[in-house]
Scaffold this motif. Structure first.
Motif, PDB file in Angstrom:
ATOM      1  N   ALA A  88       2.116  -0.793  -9.559  1.00  0.00           N
ATOM      2  CA  ALA A  88       3.435  -0.385 -10.052  1.00  0.00           C
ATOM      3  C   ALA A  88       3.650   1.096  -9.762  1.00  0.00           C
ATOM      4  O   ALA A  88       3.792   1.915 -10.667  1.00  0.00           O
ATOM      5  CB  ALA A  88       3.561  -0.673 -11.542  1.00  0.00           C
ATOM      6  N   VAL A  89       3.650   1.430  -8.486  1.00  0.00           N
ATOM      7  CA  VAL A  89       3.848   2.815  -8.045  1.00  0.00           C
ATOM      8  C   VAL A  89       5.243   2.924  -7.432  1.00  0.00           C
ATOM      9  O   VAL A  89       5.601   2.137  -6.548  1.00  0.00           O
ATOM     10  CB  VAL A  89       2.782   3.242  -7.022  1.00  0.00           C
ATOM     11  N   LEU A  90       6.035   3.874  -7.910  1.00  0.00           N
ATOM     12  CA  LEU A  90       7.428   4.015  -7.480  1.00  0.00           C
ATOM     13  C   LEU A  90       7.633   5.282  -6.659  1.00  0.00           C
ATOM     14  O   LEU A  90       7.024   6.320  -6.937  1.00  0.00           O
ATOM     15  CB  LEU A  90       8.371   4.062  -8.688  1.00  0.00           C
ATOM     16  N   ASP A  91       8.505   5.187  -5.681  1.00  0.00           N
ATOM     17  CA  ASP A  91       8.891   6.320  -4.846  1.00  0.00           C
ATOM     18  C   ASP A  91      10.212   6.886  -5.375  1.00  0.00           C
ATOM     19  O   ASP A  91      11.225   6.195  -5.396  1.00  0.00           O
ATOM     20  CB  ASP A  91       9.055   5.868  -3.396  1.00  0.00           C
ATOM     21  N   ALA A  92      10.206   8.154  -5.800  1.00  0.00           N
ATOM     22  CA  ALA A  92      11.395   8.772  -6.379  1.00  0.00           C
ATOM     23  C   ALA A  92      12.113   9.701  -5.405  1.00  0.00           C
ATOM     24  O   ALA A  92      12.845  10.598  -5.810  1.00  0.00           O
ATOM     25  CB  ALA A  92      11.018   9.542  -7.647  1.00  0.00           C
ATOM     26  N   SER A  93      11.943   9.475  -4.114  1.00  0.00           N
ATOM     27  CA  SER A  93      12.541  10.360  -3.112  1.00  0.00           C
ATOM     28  C   SER A  93      14.062  10.437  -3.236  1.00  0.00           C
ATOM     29  O   SER A  93      14.657  11.501  -3.041  1.00  0.00           O
ATOM     30  CB  SER A  93      12.170   9.892  -1.698  1.00  0.00           C
ATOM     31  N   ARG A  94      14.691   9.307  -3.548  1.00  0.00           N
ATOM     32  CA  ARG A  94      16.154   9.299  -3.648  1.00  0.00           C
ATOM     33  C   ARG A  94      16.610  10.229  -4.779  1.00  0.00           C
ATOM     34  O   ARG A  94      17.581  10.985  -4.625  1.00  0.00           O
ATOM     35  CB  ARG A  94      16.661   7.878  -3.887  1.00  0.00           C
ATOM     36  N   ASP A 112       0.832  -1.209   0.000  1.00  0.00           N
ATOM     37  CA  ASP A 112       0.000   0.000   0.000  1.00  0.00           C
ATOM     38  C   ASP A 112       0.865   1.257   0.000  1.00  0.00           C
ATOM     39  O   ASP A 112       0.399   2.338   0.328  1.00  0.00           O
ATOM     40  CB  ASP A 112      -0.947  -0.003   1.209  1.00  0.00           C
ATOM     41  N   HIS A 113       2.141   1.107  -0.373  1.00  0.00           N
ATOM     42  CA  HIS A 113       3.021   2.265  -0.456  1.00  0.00           C
ATOM     43  C   HIS A 113       3.875   2.142  -1.716  1.00  0.00           C
ATOM     44  O   HIS A 113       4.036   1.055  -2.271  1.00  0.00           O
ATOM     45  CB  HIS A 113       3.927   2.355   0.786  1.00  0.00           C
ATOM     46  N   ALA A 114       4.399   3.259  -2.182  1.00  0.00           N
ATOM     47  CA  ALA A 114       5.234   3.251  -3.373  1.00  0.00           C
ATOM     48  C   ALA A 114       6.537   2.495  -3.106  1.00  0.00           C
ATOM     49  O   ALA A 114       7.080   2.549  -2.011  1.00  0.00           O
ATOM     50  CB  ALA A 114       5.533   4.691  -3.807  1.00  0.00           C
ATOM     51  N   PHE A 115       7.017   1.775  -4.122  1.00  0.00           N
ATOM     52  CA  PHE A 115       8.223   0.980  -3.975  1.00  0.00           C
ATOM     53  C   PHE A 115       9.455   1.855  -3.779  1.00  0.00           C
ATOM     54  O   PHE A 115       9.705   2.787  -4.543  1.00  0.00           O
ATOM     55  CB  PHE A 115       8.451   0.116  -5.219  1.00  0.00           C
ATOM     56  N   HIS A 116      10.238   1.529  -2.760  1.00  0.00           N
ATOM     57  CA  HIS A 116      11.563   2.122  -2.576  1.00  0.00           C
ATOM     58  C   HIS A 116      12.589   1.236  -3.278  1.00  0.00           C
ATOM     59  O   HIS A 116      12.332   0.067  -3.557  1.00  0.00           O
ATOM     60  CB  HIS A 116      11.903   2.239  -1.087  1.00  0.00           C
ATOM     61  N   GLU A 117      13.779   1.777  -3.503  1.00  0.00           N
ATOM     62  CA  GLU A 117      14.792   1.056  -4.268  1.00  0.00           C
ATOM     63  C   GLU A 117      15.261  -0.236  -3.608  1.00  0.00           C
ATOM     64  O   GLU A 117      15.753  -1.142  -4.296  1.00  0.00           O
ATOM     65  CB  GLU A 117      15.997   1.977  -4.525  1.00  0.00           C
ATOM     66  N   GLU A 118      15.119  -0.376  -2.299  1.00  0.00           N
ATOM     67  CA  GLU A 118      15.604  -1.579  -1.618  1.00  0.00           C
ATOM     68  C   GLU A 118      14.583  -2.705  -1.612  1.00  0.00           C
ATOM     69  O   GLU A 118      14.868  -3.807  -1.121  1.00  0.00           O
ATOM     70  CB  GLU A 118      15.977  -1.256  -0.158  1.00  0.00           C
ATOM     71  N   GLU A 119      13.388  -2.469  -2.126  1.00  0.00           N
ATOM     72  CA  GLU A 119      12.314  -3.458  -2.044  1.00  0.00           C
ATOM     73  C   GLU A 119      12.248  -4.310  -3.312  1.00  0.00           C
ATOM     74  O   GLU A 119      12.848  -4.006  -4.332  1.00  0.00           O
ATOM     75  CB  GLU A 119      10.980  -2.751  -1.815  1.00  0.00           C
TER      76      GLU A 119
END
Length: 357
Positions: free
Chosen positions: A317-323, A161-168
């Protein structure tokens, strides 16, 4: 032909402004593989536009398998002295006369028909091609090697239920031929990390969300590409599923500025998601917005057997672009703006083609 569109030229300028530390590319030599694809061709146009408008002095090696496709895609830029076509398969050793400061590896088919018809050829650019390019970067030191990967590497995850982080990461069945693309992309990423660790090659990775733009290949049978083909022709948009899959969508100009930001300021051995946090839609919502903008109908049809085989099993397929955002990058195109630009460019280019026939 795309340069004839004022909207396209404005997108190039916005992408240049949106790239953090773009001036680091001035007077550099850049190899772009997959230069006739949507992303590779936009980046090539972007660099050449900077040469014309800002005196950037960038030398671009545009690599693809087909001279004809290179000539067609860059018909407005062929006379530019800083554009060099290189015709070869990326799985073969690089031509001896290529001398690059930066490498952007964007080669490879990323659409379902290729996964079904040519799974082996889908995998080889990510496996053999990446290895060849990394070996070149090892023997001819570069400032950065950037591998274009995909959000599909996150696989199928239940209960997310959250956007994917790079480590997942989620599940990918390696015996499902449909997964030839994401599995090979994972392997390409591992090659980058391995060359960085063992041989100190400055290699980084970007994982793209669902990218859309006007310069989609006619062979690309992804849903968005088919939606655009129909909408630009004034035909109904056809959904072959309920369209409930939730995705991060990124307009090609944002995608390009994100890629170049990671190229210039990304850390070797790390991966960066490229996604606009303000552009998360279901496939059905994307189709409806394009339908409304193009003033065409939107219908749903039951998929045939072939279409059913090509459907991705990934619903989320939701991605987290915080990095990437911590490097100073941010997306500039919400879905309304991106879809409007995509449609305007495609219609303009279509009219130009009609006038030149």
């Amino acid at each position: 032909m795309y340069l004839k569109s004022e909207v396209y030229r404005n997108d190039l300028e916005q992408a240049i402004r949106g790239t953090v530390d773009f001036e680091k590319l001035f007077h550099k030599r850049i190899l772009v593989t997959g230069a006739t694809g949507m992303i590779g061709s936009f980046i090539t146009d972007m660099l050449l536009h900077a040469n014309r408008t800002a005196g950037a002095g960038v030398e671009v090696y545009a690599l693809a398998r087909s001279r004809e496709q290179l000539m067609l895609r860059f018909c407005s830029s062929q006379s530019e002295k800083n554009l060099r076509f290189r015709i070869q398969d990326v799985t073969e050793p690089l031509q001896a006369d290529i001398c690059a400061d930066y490498i952007i590896h964007a080669a490879g088919d990323g659409f379902p028909a290729a996964f079904r018809k040519h799974p082996v050829e889908t995998m080889t650019p990510a496996l053999l091609g990446t290895c060849q390019l990394l070996q070149y970067a090892r023997e001819h030191p570069v400032e950065k090697f950037l591998y274009i990967s995909s959000g599909e590497v996150y696989g199928k995850s239940s209960g997310t239920d959250h956007a994917f982080h790079e480590e997942e990461g989620g599940l990918l069945d390696s015996m499902d031929v449909r997964n030839c693309y994401p599995v090979s992309k994972r392997c390409g990423e591992a090659l980058c990390a391995s060359f960085a660790a063992q041989y100190h090659v400055p290699a980084a990775v970007v994982r793209l969300s669902h990218v859309y733009g006007a310069c989609t290949s006619a062979h690309d049978n992804r849903a968005v590409g088919q939606f655009l083909q129909n909408a630009a022709a004034g035909k109904e948009i056809v959904l072959h599923s309920a369209g409930k899959q939730l995705r991060s969508y990124t307009y090609v100009a944002d995608c390009a500025s994100g890629i170049l930001t990671a190229l210039l300021d990304g850390v070797s051995g790390e991966a960066y998601n490229v996604a606009n946090k303000d552009s998360i839609l279901t496939i059905a919502e994307f189709a409806a917005l394009l339908s409304e903008t193009a003033k065409v109908g939107c219908i749903r049809k039951i998929p045939d057997e072939t279409e059913e085989k090509e459907h991705t099993p990934i619903e989320y397929a939701v991605l987290d672009a915080s990095r990437l955002e911590r490097l100073g990058w941010s997306g500039q195109y919400n879905p309304d703006k991106g879809i409007k630009h995509m449609l305007e460019i495609r219609k303009t280019v279509g009219e130009i083609w009609k006038q030149t026939k």
